[in-house]
Design an enzyme around this catalytic site. Structure first.
Site, PDB file in Angstrom:
ATOM      1  N   SER A 173       0.802  -1.209   0.000  1.00  0.00           N
ATOM      2  CA  SER A 173       0.000   0.000   0.000  1.00  0.00           C
ATOM      3  C   SER A 173       0.842   1.271   0.000  1.00  0.00           C
ATOM      4  O   SER A 173       1.628   1.486  -0.900  1.00  0.00           O
ATOM      5  CB  SER A 173      -0.956  -0.036   1.186  1.00  0.00           C
ATOM      6  N   HIS A 174       0.720   2.060   1.065  1.00  0.00           N
ATOM      7  CA  HIS A 174       1.382   3.368   1.095  1.00  0.00           C
ATOM      8  C   HIS A 174       2.846   3.277   1.535  1.00  0.00           C
ATOM      9  O   HIS A 174       3.529   4.289   1.567  1.00  0.00           O
ATOM     10  CB  HIS A 174       0.618   4.279   2.048  1.00  0.00           C
ATOM     11  N   ASP A 205      -2.845   6.455  -3.291  1.00  0.00           N
ATOM     12  CA  ASP A 205      -1.684   5.799  -2.684  1.00  0.00           C
ATOM     13  C   ASP A 205      -1.146   4.683  -3.583  1.00  0.00           C
ATOM     14  O   ASP A 205      -1.611   4.489  -4.714  1.00  0.00           O
ATOM     15  CB  ASP A 205      -2.032   5.273  -1.292  1.00  0.00           C
ATOM     16  N   ASP A 240      -1.398   1.440  -3.901  1.00  0.00           N
ATOM     17  CA  ASP A 240      -2.255   0.430  -4.526  1.00  0.00           C
ATOM     18  C   ASP A 240      -3.614   0.973  -4.937  1.00  0.00           C
ATOM     19  O   ASP A 240      -4.514   0.212  -5.288  1.00  0.00           O
ATOM     20  CB  ASP A 240      -2.413  -0.788  -3.603  1.00  0.00           C
ATOM     21  N   ASP A 273      -6.129   2.483  -3.351  1.00  0.00           N
ATOM     22  CA  ASP A 273      -7.370   2.418  -2.584  1.00  0.00           C
ATOM     23  C   ASP A 273      -7.618   3.666  -1.729  1.00  0.00           C
ATOM     24  O   ASP A 273      -8.709   3.836  -1.195  1.00  0.00           O
ATOM     25  CB  ASP A 273      -7.447   1.137  -1.730  1.00  0.00           C
ATOM     26  N   ARG A 274      -6.611   4.537  -1.613  1.00  0.00           N
ATOM     27  CA  ARG A 274      -6.818   5.758  -0.822  1.00  0.00           C
ATOM     28  C   ARG A 274      -6.850   6.981  -1.705  1.00  0.00           C
ATOM     29  O   ARG A 274      -6.354   6.959  -2.817  1.00  0.00           O
ATOM     30  CB  ARG A 274      -5.669   5.957   0.148  1.00  0.00           C
ATOM     31  N   LYS A 333     -11.737  -0.014  -0.236  1.00  0.00           N
ATOM     32  CA  LYS A 333     -11.791   1.422  -0.431  1.00  0.00           C
ATOM     33  C   LYS A 333     -11.301   1.714  -1.837  1.00  0.00           C
ATOM     34  O   LYS A 333     -10.596   0.904  -2.433  1.00  0.00           O
ATOM     35  CB  LYS A 333     -11.001   2.157   0.637  1.00  0.00           C
TER      36      LYS A 333
END
Ligand code: VG1
Ligand code: CO
Length: 551
Positions: A121-122, A285, A287, A289-290, A384
């Site tokens: 992710s982030h 981000d 991946d 999702d944010r 998300k």
């Protein structure tokens, strides 16, 4: 391995002893790239996943990642393991690029038994950065705690794994290939996702906005959303070339930290908050999702973003029929609660992590949900969804014909304002962080009724959640100090960091309509900030004079 078909040649690799550190955190297994390069490390975790996930033999599995260092190699390895475990069809994407929301959609669309998303992710990527494996179930959502616990238990007793000796095909050309008896499908990871967005939002209306003098800057942070954002904003919605910045996914995200907040996406933040060439800015981000939403001279905090989407949802075609309810994670501000109350719909408070929204979405009890950590989503998938949130905002702005700042001012005038901030203290020595946390937790019973920043503490507890759908209980989800006037302070230790520990301090205070709605959030929260500093002894115990990141 008795469940592998006999016509499927496979290698059985024995392990001397299982890896002891494969416990999934808030969002999958996240470790340094170096750790993942340890021989058999990735394979061990994947073996546990393939043994535990229901329906693997004979089923369809979705696989892709955010393009970080190790992505393609891991896809090859996992494909060979999937073949050895009797997966009938493995669906992956060109270059292995697949955002987390697009993966969620593919799982649902294909009726897959689940998916494996390669992302931390982030967290930064590259040989010196992090790698991660997220496991999703058949509903397209992050594995529930029961599944992650079963996977972890399987890693603890693992004595070997199975892998096909066949050579995995490259991921450059779209098509369907044979890998042993398994079909391996390589598709365009962008197409199906974009088609879903076109069902939910009025692309013509948004295109008209983007063709007017409304200027948009989108920062993909050299991560997975680049190809999606270029297709959506520049190719379909007609925004000028260059609207999408840092749009080529890089293995190390260009050396950056693909976390869309004011610290790590500061170039975009400066464009919007200091300059006046743009009307709208957004970033996603690693991946995808944010999301972070910015207007000219206006930062939208993610808790407010959820509340605004809830209050304006019917302006988007996909939500024109209204919402069943909303949910937010516990540390997220209560801005959405106020909207839900006013609009007469249910509102749920869940622990941190998207997996806790799954049951509520599946049961049709909520339509929208979100977290303070720049995560917003809906029942269109079970993750998300960064670009979805950006499109939702553009839809609202296109219909209402006003600026982001005007949307926010109108919202606060109607519902009041939840001043909110999160202070992160990153990479603290684990012992110091755990000591600090334990000390406050032990103090909780005596804090009830005491004063914090001059206000009485009405509840002091360690948040525990009972899932309203299946009754499962998740305890130890964060220390809450709820004050008499609706203000609160929450402390949590992160479950996604890979270096030492990260302490998150969440601060919130509410001002009703008619009050002072135009304060600087840090000033509005200053008394709570210093009160929790004193109570938790943050500076002394962490050795840090100030937080690493303030949002
Ligand atoms: C953080 C956020 C949390 C989010 C999680 C995964 O977890 O606070 O809200 O769900 O990251 O996000 P933690 O445990 O570090 O606070 V990501 O974009 O993996 O998928
Ligand atoms: Co993410």
């Amino acid at each position: 391995m008795s469940h592998s078909p006999s016509d499927n040649p496979l290698l059985r690799i024995d392990l001397n002893q299982p890896f002891s550190d494969q416990k999934p955190g808030t969002s999958g297994l996240r470790k340094s790239s170096r750790q993942f390069q340890t021989p058999h490390y990735l394979e061990s975790f994947i073996e546990a996943v393939l043994r535990v996930l229901p329906g693997v033999a004979g089923g369809t599995l979705v696989l892709g990642g955010d393009g970080r260092f190790g992505n393609k190699e891991a896809i090859g390895t996992i494909a060979r393991m999937a073949a050895a475990h009797g997966v009938a069809r493995l669906v992956t994407t060109q270059a292995g690029i697949l955002s987390t929301p697009a993966a969620s959609h593919l799982i649902r669309q294909r009726g897959a038994v689940g998916g494996i998303i390669l992302s931390a992710s982030h967290n930064p990527g590259g040989p010196e950065g992090d790698f991660g494996v997220k496991v999703n179930g058949a509903n397209g959502g992050p594995a529930p705690e029961s599944l992650t616990e079963a996977i972890y238990a399987a890693t603890q007793v693992l004595d070997g794994y199975c892998i096909s000796p066949a050579v995995a095909p490259g991921l450059d050309v779209i098509g369907t290939y044979d890998l042993g008896p398994m079909k391996l499908e390589v598709l365009d990871g962008v197409e199906d996702y974009v088609a879903l967005m076109q069902q939910l939002f009025d692309f013509d209306r948004i295109a008209a906005l983007l063709r007017s003098d409304f200027r948009v800057a989108f920062d993909a942070m050299h991560a997975v959303t680049g190809p999606y954002a270029i297709r959506v904003f520049e190719e379909l919605l007609g925004a000028p070339a260059g609207t999408v910045r840092n749009g080529v996914p890089l293995q190390d995200f260009g050396g950056g930290h693909p976390d869309p907040n004011l610290t790590y996406a500061h170039e975009l933040a400066d464009l919007l908050l200091k300059g006046n060439a743009y009307d709208f800015g957004a970033a996603c981000d690693g991946d995808g999702d944010r999301n972070m939403i910015l207007g000219r001279s206006c930062f939208v905090n993610p808790s407010d973003s959820l509340a605004v989407l809830a209050a304006n949802a019917t302006l988007a075609p996909g939500y024109a029929g209204g919402l069943a309810g909303v949910a937010r994670s516990m540390p997220t501000s209560a801005a959405a609660d106020v909207v839900a109350k006013e609009l007469g719909m249910a509102c749920f408070e869940t622990p941190t992590g998207w997996k806790f929204f799954g049951n509520l979405l599946d049961a049709g009890r909520i339509t929208l949900c979100g977290e303070e950590s720049f995560g917003t989503g809906s029942n269109h998938i079970r993750e998300k969804d960064g670009l979805w949130a950006v499109l939702f905002w553009l839809q609202i702005l296109a219909v209402r014909g006003c600026s982001v700042a005007e949307v926010m001012a109108g919202h606060w005038n109607r519902f009041g304002r939840h001043y909110y901030s999160r202070h992160d203290y990153e990479a603290i020595a684990s012992q110091a962080a755990e000591g600090l946390y334990r000390r406050v937790r032990n103090q909780l019973p005596s804090l009830q009724g005491q004063l914090l920043a001059g206000r009485s503490i009405v509840t002091a507890d360690d948040f525990s959640y009972v899932d309203p759908v299946d009754g499962s209980v998740s305890g130890g989800q964060g220390l809450r100090l709820l004050l008499e006037d609706g203000s609160r302070v929450v402390l949590r230790l992160s479950g996604t960091g890979t270096q030492g520990a990260t302490l998150r301090v969440y601060l919130e205070s509410y001002v009703a309509p008619g009050g002072d709605l135009n304060q600087d959030p840090q000033l509005a929260l200053a008394d709570l900030t210093s009160a929790i500093e004193g109570l938790a002894e943050i500076q002394v115990r962490t050795g840090m004079a100030k937080p690493t990141v303030i949002t």
